[in-house]
Design a protein around this motif. Structure first.
Motif, PDB file in Angstrom:
ATOM      1  N   THR A 211       0.842  -1.194   0.000  1.00  0.00           N
ATOM      2  CA  THR A 211       0.000   0.000   0.000  1.00  0.00           C
ATOM      3  C   THR A 211       0.880   1.248   0.000  1.00  0.00           C
ATOM      4  OG1 THR A 211      -0.112   0.106   2.421  1.00  0.00           O
ATOM      5  CG2 THR A 211      -1.834  -1.146   1.308  1.00  0.00           C
ATOM      6  N   ALA A 212       0.219   2.392  -0.075  1.00  0.00           N
ATOM      7  CA  ALA A 212       0.854   3.719  -0.078  1.00  0.00           C
ATOM      8  C   ALA A 212       1.591   3.985  -1.386  1.00  0.00           C
ATOM      9  CB  ALA A 212       1.775   3.924   1.114  1.00  0.00           C
ATOM     10  N   GLY A 213       2.325   3.034  -1.889  1.00  0.00           N
ATOM     11  CA  GLY A 213       3.005   3.196  -3.162  1.00  0.00           C
ATOM     12  C   GLY A 213       2.119   2.890  -4.348  1.00  0.00           C
ATOM     13  N   THR A 214       0.935   2.315  -4.082  1.00  0.00           N
ATOM     14  CA  THR A 214      -0.014   1.969  -5.138  1.00  0.00           C
ATOM     15  C   THR A 214      -1.321   2.715  -4.911  1.00  0.00           C
ATOM     16  OG1 THR A 214      -0.619   0.019  -3.812  1.00  0.00           O
ATOM     17  CG2 THR A 214       0.936  -0.312  -5.607  1.00  0.00           C
ATOM     18  N   ALA A 240       1.888  -1.090 -14.413  1.00  0.00           N
ATOM     19  CA  ALA A 240       2.599   0.188 -14.283  1.00  0.00           C
ATOM     20  C   ALA A 240       1.674   1.300 -13.809  1.00  0.00           C
ATOM     21  CB  ALA A 240       3.232   0.559 -15.623  1.00  0.00           C
ATOM     22  N   GLY A 241       0.422   1.283 -14.268  1.00  0.00           N
ATOM     23  CA  GLY A 241      -0.508   2.325 -13.891  1.00  0.00           C
ATOM     24  C   GLY A 241      -0.986   2.256 -12.461  1.00  0.00           C
ATOM     25  N   LEU A 242      -0.641   1.172 -11.767  1.00  0.00           N
ATOM     26  CA  LEU A 242      -1.066   1.009 -10.380  1.00  0.00           C
ATOM     27  C   LEU A 242      -0.186   1.788  -9.407  1.00  0.00           C
ATOM     28  CD1 LEU A 242      -3.194  -0.578  -8.750  1.00  0.00           C
ATOM     29  CD2 LEU A 242      -1.543  -2.440  -8.551  1.00  0.00           C
ATOM     30  N   TRP A 243       1.062   2.082  -9.824  1.00  0.00           N
ATOM     31  CA  TRP A 243       1.987   2.782  -8.930  1.00  0.00           C
ATOM     32  C   TRP A 243       1.621   4.252  -8.857  1.00  0.00           C
ATOM     33  CZ3 TRP A 243       4.847  -0.122  -5.887  1.00  0.00           C
ATOM     34  CH2 TRP A 243       5.111  -1.432  -6.297  1.00  0.00           C
ATOM     35  N   PHE A 244       1.686   4.787  -7.644  1.00  0.00           N
ATOM     36  CA  PHE A 244       1.214   6.138  -7.365  1.00  0.00           C
ATOM     37  C   PHE A 244       2.333   7.157  -7.558  1.00  0.00           C
ATOM     38  CE2 PHE A 244      -0.289   9.290  -3.994  1.00  0.00           C
ATOM     39  CZ  PHE A 244      -1.301   9.800  -4.791  1.00  0.00           C
ATOM     40  N   ALA A 245       1.970   8.341  -7.996  1.00  0.00           N
ATOM     41  CA  ALA A 245       2.938   9.429  -8.162  1.00  0.00           C
ATOM     42  C   ALA A 245       2.442  10.660  -7.427  1.00  0.00           C
ATOM     43  CB  ALA A 245       3.125   9.756  -9.637  1.00  0.00           C
ATOM     44  N   ASP A 246       3.274  11.190  -6.551  1.00  0.00           N
ATOM     45  CA  ASP A 246       2.988  12.449  -5.872  1.00  0.00           C
ATOM     46  C   ASP A 246       4.325  12.999  -5.372  1.00  0.00           C
ATOM     47  OD1 ASP A 246       3.647  11.070  -3.544  1.00  0.00           O
ATOM     48  OD2 ASP A 246       1.754  11.468  -2.528  1.00  0.00           O
ATOM     49  N   PRO A 247       4.367  14.118  -4.651  1.00  0.00           N
ATOM     50  CA  PRO A 247       5.652  14.664  -4.203  1.00  0.00           C
ATOM     51  C   PRO A 247       6.453  13.738  -3.290  1.00  0.00           C
ATOM     52  CG  PRO A 247       3.971  16.373  -4.130  1.00  0.00           C
ATOM     53  CD  PRO A 247       3.265  15.087  -4.431  1.00  0.00           C
ATOM     54  N   ASN A 248       5.822  12.689  -2.775  1.00  0.00           N
ATOM     55  CA  ASN A 248       6.525  11.768  -1.891  1.00  0.00           C
ATOM     56  C   ASN A 248       7.254  10.652  -2.635  1.00  0.00           C
ATOM     57  OD1 ASN A 248       5.644  12.658   0.949  1.00  0.00           O
ATOM     58  ND2 ASN A 248       3.712  12.531  -0.162  1.00  0.00           N
ATOM     59  N   THR A 250       8.106   8.941  -6.987  1.00  0.00           N
ATOM     60  CA  THR A 250       7.708   8.582  -8.341  1.00  0.00           C
ATOM     61  C   THR A 250       7.316   7.103  -8.365  1.00  0.00           C
ATOM     62  OG1 THR A 250       9.934   7.896  -8.985  1.00  0.00           O
ATOM     63  CG2 THR A 250       9.360  10.241  -9.267  1.00  0.00           C
ATOM     64  N   PRO A 251       6.602   6.672  -9.398  1.00  0.00           N
ATOM     65  CA  PRO A 251       6.287   5.246  -9.512  1.00  0.00           C
ATOM     66  C   PRO A 251       7.526   4.359  -9.514  1.00  0.00           C
ATOM     67  CG  PRO A 251       4.858   6.494 -10.954  1.00  0.00           C
ATOM     68  CD  PRO A 251       5.860   7.474 -10.394  1.00  0.00           C
ATOM     69  N   ASP A 252       8.584   4.757 -10.225  1.00  0.00           N
ATOM     70  CA  ASP A 252       9.804   3.942 -10.257  1.00  0.00           C
ATOM     71  C   ASP A 252      10.443   3.837  -8.870  1.00  0.00           C
ATOM     72  OD1 ASP A 252       9.564   3.421 -12.924  1.00  0.00           O
ATOM     73  OD2 ASP A 252      10.997   4.957 -13.559  1.00  0.00           O
ATOM     74  N   HIS A 253      10.450   4.952  -8.147  1.00  0.00           N
ATOM     75  CA  HIS A 253      11.009   4.953  -6.799  1.00  0.00           C
ATOM     76  C   HIS A 253      10.207   4.035  -5.886  1.00  0.00           C
ATOM     77  CE1 HIS A 253      12.856   6.304  -3.130  1.00  0.00           C
ATOM     78  NE2 HIS A 253      11.785   6.945  -2.713  1.00  0.00           N
ATOM     79  N   ARG A 254       8.912   4.110  -6.001  1.00  0.00           N
ATOM     80  CA  ARG A 254       8.053   3.287  -5.144  1.00  0.00           C
ATOM     81  C   ARG A 254       8.174   1.802  -5.490  1.00  0.00           C
ATOM     82  NH1 ARG A 254       4.283   8.318  -4.707  1.00  0.00           N
ATOM     83  NH2 ARG A 254       3.782   8.251  -2.481  1.00  0.00           N
ATOM     84  N   ARG A 255       8.280   1.497  -6.768  1.00  0.00           N
ATOM     85  CA  ARG A 255       8.472   0.099  -7.166  1.00  0.00           C
ATOM     86  C   ARG A 255       9.803  -0.437  -6.631  1.00  0.00           C
ATOM     87  NH1 ARG A 255       8.544   0.813 -12.120  1.00  0.00           N
ATOM     88  NH2 ARG A 255       6.370   0.424 -12.660  1.00  0.00           N
ATOM     89  N   HIS A 256      10.829   0.363  -6.714  1.00  0.00           N
ATOM     90  CA  HIS A 256      12.142  -0.033  -6.193  1.00  0.00           C
ATOM     91  C   HIS A 256      12.062  -0.314  -4.690  1.00  0.00           C
ATOM     92  CE1 HIS A 256      16.421  -0.018  -5.245  1.00  0.00           C
ATOM     93  NE2 HIS A 256      16.172   0.906  -4.339  1.00  0.00           N
ATOM     94  N   LEU A 257      11.421   0.579  -3.946  1.00  0.00           N
ATOM     95  CA  LEU A 257      11.288   0.382  -2.504  1.00  0.00           C
ATOM     96  C   LEU A 257      10.479  -0.870  -2.191  1.00  0.00           C
ATOM     97  CD1 LEU A 257      10.566   4.053  -1.367  1.00  0.00           C
ATOM     98  CD2 LEU A 257      12.638   2.742  -0.887  1.00  0.00           C
ATOM     99  N   ALA A 258       9.404  -1.095  -2.952  1.00  0.00           N
ATOM    100  CA  ALA A 258       8.565  -2.269  -2.717  1.00  0.00           C
ATOM    101  C   ALA A 258       9.351  -3.555  -2.935  1.00  0.00           C
ATOM    102  CB  ALA A 258       7.337  -2.226  -3.628  1.00  0.00           C
TER     103      ALA A 258
END
Length: 274
Positions: A211-214, A240-248, A250-258
């Motif tokens: 969650t949070a990243g999606t 790819a469209g499931l990953w969330f983008a906001d100031p916290n 990018t989708p790529d950053h969130r996927r990497h963390l996940a």
């Protein structure tokens, strides 16, 4: 100038408040989000706290959480020793981007129904396989799995006038082993990603909640612990469209963390180091 404003607050709603629902209404619980931003489309607030729903009810089947239960009450609840998920519950409460004042007012149901990607009560209840009880204006009741409630950023399956009455967490989920990881840009910031892994006591299965990243919660379920490659491929396989983008993040950053945190959780549950 046409100034839109709240014209009425119903402090003593009927037991089934949905029967009086009309366009321009909003349910009022803690109000921590409702009062924080402009609400030009609203005309009337219906105060659910006046109904006196019991916050927390342990049962033989698990735990019932009233929708108006505050974060403070959830955090302070004395969890039975056998409920090994208790520390996850407290960590989820601590994931709120808020002060103690917000804790005293913010509700479990309000955070769920707001349906933001970083909602920690969404993370918690999906990870613990909870079920939501929804009341419709016509008096009917339906039950939905927590996983299926949120459909996107600030979107859920609630129909107009429908409300969340309670959250039921099964006892078997409360007794599962858990491991979780959360990343924020600042120590008390909004979650960029929040992952939870759970496993049966003495078992070898894995349920991984992302969650949070999606934009909506995701669950990856395995009858037995996957190897690192399989888990990584499954995280990478999320649309790819499931990953969330906001100031916290990018989708790529969130996927990497996940990917990174999923592997840490897998290893932790493999080792039993909780």
């Amino acid at each position: 100038m046409d100034l839109n404003t709240i014209t009425e607050v119903i402090r003593r709603p009927p037991e089934r408040p949905g029967a009086e629902w009309r366009q321009g209404d909003a349910w009022l619980a803690g109000g921590t989000w409702l009062y924080s931003v402009e609400q030009p489309e609203l005309r009337r607030l219906i105060d659910l706290t006046a109904l006196g729903w019991t916050p927390l009810v342990p049962t033989h089947a698990g735990l019932e959480i009233g929708a108006t239960c505050t974060v403070r009450d959830l955090y302070a609840f004395p969890w039975p020793i056998g409920w090994t998920a208790g520390h996850l519950i407290r960590s989820s409460c601590e994931a709120f981007l808020s002060s103690f004042k917000v804790w005293n007012a913010a509700t479990v149901g309000g955070n769920i129904c707001l349906s933001l990607p970083a909602g920690p009560m969404i993370t918690l209840t999906v990870a613990l396989q909870a079920r939501y009880e929804l009341w419709a204006p016509d008096g009917s009741v339906r039950f939905v799995d927590a996983l299926d409630f949120v459909t996107g950023d600030h979107r859920n399956i609630l129909a107009p006038g429908e409300l969340l009455r309670r959250v039921s967490v099964p006892g078997q989920a409360l007794r599962r082993r858990t491991a979780h990881r959360r990343f924020t840009l600042t120590r008390l910031g909004r979650s960029t990603v929040f992952l939870v892994g759970t496993q049966r006591q003495g078992g070898n299965d894995l349920q991984l909640t992302v969650t949070a990243g999606t934009t909506r919660p995701v669950r990856l379920a395995y009858d037995s612990l996957p190897d690192a490659r399989t888990l990584r491929q499954d995280v990478d396989g999320l649309p790819a469209g499931l990953w969330f983008a906001d100031p916290n993040g990018t989708p790529d950053h969130r996927r990497h963390l996940a990917r990174h945190f999923a592997e840490e959780i897998r290893r932790e549950l493999t080792a039993g180091d909780l």
